[in-house]
Design a protein around this motif. Structure first.
Motif, PDB file in Angstrom:
ATOM      1  N   MET A   1      30.390  43.704  39.341  1.00 50.61           N
ATOM      2  CA  MET A   1      31.950  43.776  39.554  1.00 50.61           C
ATOM      3  C   MET A   1      32.234  42.275  39.534  1.00 50.61           C
ATOM      4  SD  MET A   1      34.095  45.189  42.586  1.00 50.61           S
ATOM      5  CE  MET A   1      34.605  43.717  43.665  1.00 50.61           C
ATOM      6  N   SER A   2      33.430  41.943  38.936  1.00 49.35           N
ATOM      7  CA  SER A   2      34.084  40.589  39.252  1.00 49.35           C
ATOM      8  C   SER A   2      35.583  41.149  39.625  1.00 49.35           C
ATOM      9  CB  SER A   2      34.117  40.089  37.576  1.00 49.35           C
ATOM     10  OG  SER A   2      34.970  38.981  37.603  1.00 49.35           O
ATOM     11  N   ALA A   3      36.087  40.329  40.318  1.00 48.64           N
ATOM     12  CA  ALA A   3      37.267  40.516  41.016  1.00 48.64           C
ATOM     13  C   ALA A   3      38.240  39.035  41.508  1.00 48.64           C
ATOM     14  CB  ALA A   3      37.540  41.401  42.118  1.00 48.64           C
ATOM     15  N   GLU A   4      39.278  39.015  41.467  1.00 44.72           N
ATOM     16  CA  GLU A   4      39.838  37.974  42.120  1.00 44.72           C
ATOM     17  C   GLU A   4      40.786  38.504  43.324  1.00 44.72           C
ATOM     18  OE1 GLU A   4      41.629  35.082  39.494  1.00 44.72           O
ATOM     19  OE2 GLU A   4      39.729  34.947  38.310  1.00 44.72           O
ATOM     20  N   GLU A   5      40.696  38.158  44.352  1.00 43.36           N
ATOM     21  CA  GLU A   5      41.506  38.652  45.417  1.00 43.36           C
ATOM     22  C   GLU A   5      42.508  37.652  45.841  1.00 43.36           C
ATOM     23  OE1 GLU A   5      39.283  39.743  48.981  1.00 43.36           O
ATOM     24  OE2 GLU A   5      38.761  41.393  48.080  1.00 43.36           O
ATOM     25  N   GLY A   6      43.928  38.050  45.950  1.00 42.50           N
ATOM     26  CA  GLY A   6      44.938  37.241  46.347  1.00 42.50           C
ATOM     27  C   GLY A   6      46.096  37.790  45.942  1.00 42.50           C
ATOM     28  N   GLY A   7      47.031  37.804  47.004  1.00 39.81           N
ATOM     29  CA  GLY A   7      48.540  37.878  46.787  1.00 39.81           C
ATOM     30  C   GLY A   7      49.269  37.004  45.949  1.00 39.81           C
ATOM     31  N   GLY A   8      50.154  36.425  46.811  1.00 41.42           N
ATOM     32  CA  GLY A   8      50.861  35.053  46.022  1.00 41.42           C
ATOM     33  C   GLY A   8      50.115  34.101  46.188  1.00 41.42           C
ATOM     34  N   GLN A   9      48.840  33.841  46.968  1.00 40.31           N
ATOM     35  CA  GLN A   9      48.231  32.387  46.952  1.00 40.31           C
ATOM     36  C   GLN A   9      47.139  32.425  45.919  1.00 40.31           C
ATOM     37  OE1 GLN A   9      47.629  35.382  48.967  1.00 40.31           O
ATOM     38  NE2 GLN A   9      45.605  35.441  49.483  1.00 40.31           N
ATOM     39  N   PRO A  10      46.611  31.421  45.719  1.00 41.38           N
ATOM     40  CA  PRO A  10      45.572  31.068  44.724  1.00 41.38           C
ATOM     41  C   PRO A  10      44.398  32.306  45.234  1.00 41.38           C
ATOM     42  CG  PRO A  10      46.370  28.839  45.806  1.00 41.38           C
ATOM     43  CD  PRO A  10      47.064  29.979  46.543  1.00 41.38           C
ATOM     44  N   ARG A  11      43.833  32.284  44.157  1.00 39.77           N
ATOM     45  CA  ARG A  11      42.515  33.561  44.190  1.00 39.77           C
ATOM     46  C   ARG A  11      41.535  33.165  44.605  1.00 39.77           C
ATOM     47  NH1 ARG A  11      46.129  37.264  43.364  1.00 39.77           N
ATOM     48  NH2 ARG A  11      47.210  37.525  41.366  1.00 39.77           N
ATOM     49  N   GLY A  16      29.981  39.871  41.348  1.00 40.22           N
ATOM     50  CA  GLY A  16      28.546  40.480  41.467  1.00 40.22           C
ATOM     51  C   GLY A  16      28.723  41.953  42.096  1.00 40.22           C
ATOM     52  N   PRO A  17      27.839  42.424  42.406  1.00 39.87           N
ATOM     53  CA  PRO A  17      27.528  43.961  42.838  1.00 39.87           C
ATOM     54  C   PRO A  17      28.600  44.157  44.137  1.00 39.87           C
ATOM     55  CG  PRO A  17      25.622  43.249  42.594  1.00 39.87           C
ATOM     56  CD  PRO A  17      26.308  41.991  42.391  1.00 39.87           C
ATOM     57  N   LYS A  18      29.626  45.244  44.015  1.00 39.13           N
ATOM     58  CA  LYS A  18      30.309  45.296  45.023  1.00 39.13           C
ATOM     59  C   LYS A  18      29.874  45.347  46.360  1.00 39.13           C
ATOM     60  CE  LYS A  18      34.290  48.184  46.560  1.00 39.13           C
ATOM     61  NZ  LYS A  18      34.319  47.443  47.721  1.00 39.13           N
ATOM     62  N   GLU A  19      28.658  45.987  46.542  1.00 38.37           N
ATOM     63  CA  GLU A  19      28.001  46.462  47.788  1.00 38.37           C
ATOM     64  C   GLU A  19      27.648  45.038  48.550  1.00 38.37           C
ATOM     65  OE1 GLU A  19      24.615  46.202  50.307  1.00 38.37           O
ATOM     66  OE2 GLU A  19      24.356  46.074  48.152  1.00 38.37           O
TER      67      GLU A  19
END
Length: 138
Positions: A1-11, A16-19
């Motif tokens: 899994m590849s993700a970028e977390e963040g609302g209005g702020q920088p990510r 990697g694997p979600k678990e």
């Protein structure tokens, strides 16, 4: 899994694997900057978490920053991060924590959860205050 977390702020880059990522993020939320009563994840000091290799023996790479270049915990805090990840992911073959200052940390990196904690502690939104002060300088 590849993700970028963040609302209005920088990510925050998470790859990697979600678990495994979930375990790492939870571990990071247990590490606190000794001068600011918010964990390193919600404070926005974590820029990237990458999990590489097989799940049985993953290699974990973290890029993090500090609130200031001359931070007095510049050696200790990354070591706390590494220790927390090693405890959460004992099967890890390697855990590498790199301190970076590009881009420099700003209060805009604080997560919404961290921002709420800071509001509770200080009684006002330090992120908004910082933004206003930064705009007045320019």
């Amino acid at each position: 899994m590849s993700a970028e977390e963040g609302g209005g702020q920088p990510r925050i880059v998470l790859e990697g694997p979600k678990e495994l990522l979930d375990r790492i993020v939870e571990a990071l939320k247990e590490v606190y900057d000794p001068e600011i009563p918010v964990n390193v994840y919600d404070l926005g000091l974590i820029y990237e978490v990458r999990v590489e290799g097989p799940r049985e023996r993953p290699r974990i790479k973290v890029k993090m920053s500090l609130t200031a270049i001359g931070c007095p915990v510049s050696v200790a805090l990354p070591a706390y991060v590494e220790d927390a990840i090693r405890e959460a992911v004992p099967e890890a073959e390697d855990v590498e924590v790199e301190v970076v200052f590009d881009p420099p940390w700003t209060p805009e990196r604080v997560t919404p959860e961290g921002r709420e904690l800071l509001k509770t502690i200080y009684g006002y939104d330090i992120v908004e205050q910082w933004k206003r002060a930064a705009q007045q300088q320019y």
